[in-house]
Design a protein around this motif. Structure first.
Motif, mmCIF file in Angstrom:
data_model
loop_
_atom_site.group_PDB
_atom_site.id
_atom_site.type_symbol
_atom_site.label_atom_id
_atom_site.label_comp_id
_atom_site.label_asym_id
_atom_site.label_seq_id
_atom_site.Cartn_x
_atom_site.Cartn_y
_atom_site.Cartn_z
ATOM 1 N N ALA A 116 19.090 -3.536 8.496
ATOM 2 C CA ALA A 116 18.674 -2.698 9.608
ATOM 3 C C ALA A 116 17.194 -2.885 9.910
ATOM 4 O O ALA A 116 16.417 -3.318 9.075
ATOM 5 C CB ALA A 116 18.938 -1.229 9.274
ATOM 6 N N ASP A 117 16.797 -2.545 11.152
ATOM 7 C CA ASP A 117 15.395 -2.526 11.502
ATOM 8 C C ASP A 117 14.659 -1.554 10.584
ATOM 9 O O ASP A 117 15.200 -0.545 10.161
ATOM 10 C CB ASP A 117 15.211 -2.070 12.953
ATOM 11 N N ILE A 118 13.384 -1.862 10.295
ATOM 12 C CA ILE A 118 12.577 -1.014 9.436
ATOM 13 C C ILE A 118 11.767 -0.070 10.304
ATOM 14 O O ILE A 118 11.019 -0.496 11.175
ATOM 15 C CB ILE A 118 11.639 -1.862 8.558
ATOM 16 N N ASP A 119 11.930 1.212 10.076
ATOM 17 C CA ASP A 119 11.180 2.224 10.805
ATOM 18 C C ASP A 119 10.127 2.819 9.882
ATOM 19 O O ASP A 119 10.406 3.172 8.744
ATOM 20 C CB ASP A 119 12.108 3.340 11.304
ATOM 21 N N PHE A 120 8.891 2.940 10.395
ATOM 22 C CA PHE A 120 7.796 3.517 9.626
ATOM 23 C C PHE A 120 7.525 4.942 10.078
ATOM 24 O O PHE A 120 7.563 5.251 11.271
ATOM 25 C CB PHE A 120 6.517 2.697 9.811
ATOM 26 N N TRP A 157 11.774 2.935 0.249
ATOM 27 C CA TRP A 157 10.338 2.747 0.085
ATOM 28 C C TRP A 157 9.620 3.799 0.900
ATOM 29 O O TRP A 157 9.987 4.093 2.035
ATOM 30 C CB TRP A 157 9.934 1.341 0.511
ATOM 31 N N ARG A 158 8.591 4.345 0.330
ATOM 32 C CA ARG A 158 7.902 5.458 0.958
ATOM 33 C C ARG A 158 7.369 5.066 2.336
ATOM 34 O O ARG A 158 6.861 3.977 2.546
ATOM 35 C CB ARG A 158 6.748 5.917 0.067
ATOM 36 N N CYS A 159 7.499 5.988 3.247
ATOM 37 C CA CYS A 159 7.032 5.817 4.626
ATOM 38 C C CYS A 159 7.881 4.846 5.432
ATOM 39 O O CYS A 159 7.485 4.391 6.498
ATOM 40 C CB CYS A 159 5.575 5.368 4.685
ATOM 41 N N SER A 160 9.058 4.506 4.936
ATOM 42 C CA SER A 160 9.948 3.640 5.707
ATOM 43 C C SER A 160 11.389 3.939 5.323
ATOM 44 O O SER A 160 11.648 4.706 4.400
ATOM 45 C CB SER A 160 9.640 2.166 5.431
ATOM 46 N N ALA A 181 0.797 -1.214 0.000
ATOM 47 C CA ALA A 181 0.000 0.000 0.000
ATOM 48 C C ALA A 181 0.830 1.266 0.000
ATOM 49 O O ALA A 181 0.334 2.338 -0.265
ATOM 50 C CB ALA A 181 -0.910 0.023 1.222
ATOM 51 N N LEU A 182 2.104 1.140 0.301
ATOM 52 C CA LEU A 182 2.932 2.315 0.490
ATOM 53 C C LEU A 182 3.691 2.706 -0.753
ATOM 54 O O LEU A 182 4.020 3.861 -0.966
ATOM 55 C CB LEU A 182 3.925 2.079 1.635
ATOM 56 N N GLY A 183 4.022 1.738 -1.598
ATOM 57 C CA GLY A 183 4.566 2.063 -2.903
ATOM 58 C C GLY A 183 6.061 2.078 -3.000
ATOM 59 O O GLY A 183 6.771 2.377 -2.093
ATOM 60 N N VAL A 232 2.204 6.939 6.555
ATOM 61 C CA VAL A 232 1.394 5.751 6.300
ATOM 62 C C VAL A 232 -0.083 6.106 6.322
ATOM 63 O O VAL A 232 -0.860 5.700 5.453
ATOM 64 C CB VAL A 232 1.695 4.654 7.342
ATOM 65 N N GLU A 233 -0.478 6.886 7.315
ATOM 66 C CA GLU A 233 -1.886 7.254 7.440
ATOM 67 C C GLU A 233 -2.351 8.077 6.244
ATOM 68 O O GLU A 233 -3.455 7.892 5.737
ATOM 69 C CB GLU A 233 -2.115 8.045 8.726
#
Length: 291
Positions: A58-62, A219-222, A12-14, A67-68
């Motif tokens: 690495a850990d994925i941060d949102f 990736w967008r939002c992350s 959903a984020l693209g 996202v919202e």
């Protein structure tokens, strides 16, 4: 216990393919797990981030505000089924029992609204009803950000001994994005792309047109980097599709230009969705809503 898988959320984020004026949510098929202990290669030297070949685990941060905004606000037509209770929404003849994920709804102001899963047992009932492989290993996964989107059922990550065990037969060549895996404590995790050349190789192997336009991008939002080819831009108007029946700036042909790349923008409210549906000539356009 609910778990969160990265792959389904990122769709959903693209960071997918673009056509014409822009790139939207697309072919971002990584199954990285946000609950992973992905340490950033403890053995790496301090300058490893400058090494194009270094593993990036690495850990994925949102960014949950992102996202919202762009991940879950879309224009929807009116429900085809009106309801007075949730049971009115269940699909007759579905192999999935009424009230179980994928055949479970809330009745909101007379409209049927799909609901997410509650627990792993529900997901296994769903998978078993659908005769899905590995039904006993399905899990109920949290959305990427609390309060945004719904929980969803997904299979457990494949098990492995070595990285090559994770590659899907008949998919992209092993260790070419998006078949770029690492085996972490017996489970397959997606790895980030390491450079544009790798993404060109992926696009060529996958048969996408213009492989040279594919880059390794966040990736967008992350903060996860994957392959994609959203169109370049200097302003959001550069992204609009001149051949679209939808006016530039209206949902469906509205974009943001972030870091020189086009990204599809979500809707702002019900009036915009009515405009969008009207321009498309959709039936019941005045009943479209943004959610």
């Amino acid at each position: 216990m609910m778990r969160m898988l990265w792959g389904a959320a990122v769709v959903a984020l693209g960071c997918g393919t673009s056509s014409g004026g822009g790139g939207g949510a697309g072919d971002a098929d990584a199954d990285a797990d946000t609950d992973t202990d992905a340490d950033t290669d403890a053995d790496a030297d301090a300058d490893a981030d400058a090494d194009a070949d270094a593993d990036t685990d690495a850990d994925i941060d949102f960014d949950c505000a992102c996202v919202e905004k762009i991940g879950y606000h879309a224009c929807w037509p009116p429900s085809a089924v009106s309801c007075t209770s949730a049971d009115d929404c269940c699909v007759d003849g579905s192999p999935i029992p009424c009230g179980v994920y994928a055949n479970r709804y809330a009745c909101d102001a007379g409209e049927c609204v799909p609901e997410g899963c509650d627990d792993d047992a529900e997901c296994r009932t769903y998978a078993d009803a659908m005769n899905l492989d590995g039904a006993a290993e399905y899990w109920c996964n949290d959305p990427p950000c609390e309060g945004v989107g719904t929980s969803f059922c997904a299979p457990a990550l494949p098990t492995c001994v070595v990285d090559e065990d994770c590659c899907v037969e008949g998919g992209a060549p092993c260790n070419v994005q998006a078949a770029f895996w690492r085996c972490d404590a017996g489970s397959c995790r997606a790895r980030e792309c390491t450079g544009d050349a790798q993404c060109e190789e992926y696009a060529e192997a996958s048969g996408w047109p213009d492989p040279a336009t594919w880059d390794c991008l966040p990736w967008r939002c992350s903060d996860f980097r994957g392959c994609g080819n959203p169109a370049p831009c200097t302003d959001a108007s550069d992204c609009c599709d001149a051949d679209s029946p939808i006016s530039c700036g209206t949902y469906g042909n509205r974009w943001t230009c972030d870091d020189g790349r086009c990204w599809a923008d979500g809707c702002d409210g019900d009036p915009e969705c009515v405009d969008y549906a009207t321009e498309l000539g959709a039936p019941d356009a005045d009943e479209y809503s943004c959610r």
